[in-house]
Design a protein around this motif. Structure first.
Motif: not given
Length: 249
Positions: A65, A68-69, A109
């Motif tokens: 991670r 960014g998305e 999420e």
């Protein structure tokens, strides 16, 4: 978790081309629910990922991670390829309906162990499920899975008593998305309910009550399956404001 890598099991729900060699993956993960990720170089002949990241694949991933998305897939191992489902048009169509339902109903999420377990169980069964009907949209396993997903998402279709007035002795003749279940004749008029057959109401109750493994052998009538599909699509539109593209293809 920015800048950190983590491992999780996941199912590839959708794969979209990005540039000349990459793919954007829509994943449902055991650890974090719905996740978007990029698999770099996956479309190259010599990609280290091989064919492990095809739609419906159940995989063990290492995801990184960043800022960014999209997260980045750095390692992938197959748990189950579900090649049998993917290489059969009928089964693949049923599988992609289920995958899109997961995408739309569980878009956050946030880990949901029961939803992840239901998804992997559905795909395991799909590999060996016979062609129960002519159209994948009416497949009893696919419909049972979608009904159970609605249940897990908090939209359980109530079909044991009138969802509007609570009457238990009145026959249910319709389905009201506003009330969230079957309704008796007086309430059907006031709630603009879908007209349903007794066979359809009983079929939905059976699909909800029985394990996914039993869905293909329940022997439900064509009308019962049609009514179940109508309830599923109406529930998507009312509760989520969407329609599944895979149900209209």
């Amino acid at each position: 978790m920015a800048g950190r890598a983590y491992s999780t099991e996941a199912v590839v729900l959708r794969s979209i081309r990005l540039g000349e060699a990459d793919r954007v993956l829509h994943l449902y993960t055991e650890a974090h629910g719905r996740v978007g990720a990029v698999a770099k170089g996956v479309r190259k002949t010599m990609s280290r990922f091989g064919a492990r990241l095809e739609p419906l694949s159940h995989v063990d991933l290492v995801l990184h991670r960043g800022r960014g998305e999209l997260e980045t897939v750095t390692a992938a191992q197959l748990v189950r390829s579900h090649r049998e489902a993917r290489e059969d048009y009928y089964r693949f169509s049923v599988g992609m309906i289920g995958a899109e339902a997961m995408l739309r109903l569980f878009s956050e999420e946030e880990a949901n162990e029961r939803a992840f377990t239901a998804l992997t169980r559905f795909l395991d069964l799909l590999d060996k499920t016979p062609h129960a009907v002519d159209r994948p949209t009416h497949d009893p396993l696919g419909l049972a899975f979608q009904l159970k997903l609605l249940w897990l998402a908090g939209y359980l279709p109530h079909v044991t008593a009138c969802a509007e007035c609570g009457a238990k002795r009145e026959p249910l003749v319709g389905y009201s998305t506003r009330a969230g279940g079957g309704v008796c004749a007086p309430c059907a008029h006031s709630t603009e309910a879908l007209v349903m057959t007794a066979d359809g109401i009983a079929g939905i109750e059976t699909l909800l009550a029985q394990p996914l493994a039993d869905a293909a052998g329940l022997g439900l009538s064509e009308r019962a399956l049609q009514d179940a599909l109508r309830v599923v699509t109406a529930s998507y539109e009312y509760h989520g404001g969407f329609r599944l593209r895979t149900l209209s293809a």
